[in-house]
Enzyme design. Sequence first.
Site, short mmCIF file in Angstrom:
data_model
loop_
_atom_site.label_atom_id
_atom_site.label_comp_id
_atom_site.label_asym_id
_atom_site.label_seq_id
_atom_site.Cartn_x
_atom_site.Cartn_y
_atom_site.Cartn_z
CB SER A 193 -0.97 -0.04 1.19
OG SER A 193 -1.97 0.93 1.06
CD GLU A 320 -4.94 -4.35 -4.19
OE1 GLU A 320 -5.12 -3.86 -3.05
OE2 GLU A 320 -3.87 -4.83 -4.57
CG HIS A 436 -5.43 -2.51 -0.02
ND1 HIS A 436 -4.52 -2.35 -1.04
CD2 HIS A 436 -5.01 -1.70 0.99
CE1 HIS A 436 -3.60 -1.47 -0.67
NE2 HIS A 436 -3.87 -1.07 0.56
#
Length: 534
Positions: A193, A320, A436
Amino acid sequence: MKGPVVTISSGKLRGKTCTSINNSQFLSFQGIPYAKPPLGRLRFKAPLPAEPWTGIRDATREGSSSIQRIPIIKMLQGGEDCLTLNVYTPQLPEEKNEKRDKPVMVWIHGGGFVSGSGGTEVYGPEFLMTEDIVLVTINYRLGIFGFLSLEDPDLDVPGNAGLKDIVMALKWVKENISYFSGNPNNVTIFGESAGAAASHYLILSPMAKGLFHKAILQSGCALNIWAKGRNVTRQIADILDLQTTNEKEILNILETLPVKDLYKAAEKIPDPFIACVVRPYGPVIEKKADGAFLTEDPLEILKSGRYNHVPIIMGYTNREGMLGEVFQKPKPFKPITDFEKAVPYFLGLQLGSDRSKLVAQQIKEFYYGNEKPTSKNKDKFYLLHSDNFFVRELLLAAKLHVETSTSPVFLYRMSIDTRLNMMKTIAMINEPGVCHADDLGYLFKNMVTPNIKPGSDEELAIKRFVALWTNFAKFNDPNSYENNSVIDVNWNPVTKSDVNFLDIGKKLTVGSNPEANRMVFWKNVLNVNLVHKL
């Protein structure tokens, strides 16, 4: 007090002995300062080297994280004295001339540049320390403390202090990692991330040249629409009711405010998970070249080839965009209704304009067709958010690197969905797909890691992730392995003609040109509207 002792450039450290998932022992040294505490007049400034100490420093506990509000539970934690790192090693060199050649992996945590730390609550080293590597996890400044930027170059707050922290940590690694048996000439940075975006920014920054030799970008890159910040000085001044617009006067006040007061003021600036606005805290292009981390637009740097050419692994999870639902917790899921919020800000379209409404309608029709967005067609929400916030720019970055780099790029997609999928477990999401941050549970032991049964899908997946990532750190190639039966395919790098990728599911499979239809849609939308903008 017992425990291993190591002497580094700043002084002596006493650590502790820990056990990996396969019961092998490794040594842990935590809370090591790599920079001077950024307090007082050092708040918002580029970091300074750590000062030495006398005696033996206790390195058995983690240092404080940068001040932040913990996602989901919303509790405030951390502080300003946060520039520390942790080192995990199989062994210390016993003799002065003993080989210090273990590959080094430096983990950069995610959290949108506003939360997270390198601590073991999420990033326990027990999985990766089954391999003969040295692992480093770091903390860096977040939010306004790491990413305040001022216009006046004479005030020496151009932005990117948090990224400069990471550079300082890498300089510490270069100087000290050999004391832990690590090879300073074989350093792999990796992150997820915001940690992946930071890693990508390090690739693009001349400030980081020579400090690392490979990079792994998990679900993030410098081109992602959430990976940029802006100047919020006026907004902060208004929130604090400061009767001045002079940046120097504002800075003098911001430097003296109690840390919690400044944090609470800063978080009043909205930071929604929508595509049509630039976030308040994140990397910026600096106005002054001297001492700058970044002075050019990342896209232009990528196109030019003026960056640090290193082998790269980059990839994403297949859903995600579940993160959009995570951010809505603990409230019930609410589908997207205003599709103008999905129009990327970089198109420069005025909200409410005919063209903005047209693009919004095109997005709605592509992802939902004639269906009305509801909680029953969540997967369409997931795919839209996956592409808009992560996949589109990740695939673009991979292609641009291949066009301009002398080093290989390996692309992956993660599709395995087990009890180790960390974010889905924490957020209690039961929909199919990989959210995610779900990948973190396969590389690190964390607070929700279940018992791993021998022969289970979870055990095999951990072994695969660890083997691929550490093979890359050791050999520059994830396919290079020694006595490893868990990798049964050949992962080819991306080429100018083929976007090759590895799908990491319950089985490993390879393919080409992932998410083709969705990427063609976005390419057409962006090309038409960017031309119109010009």
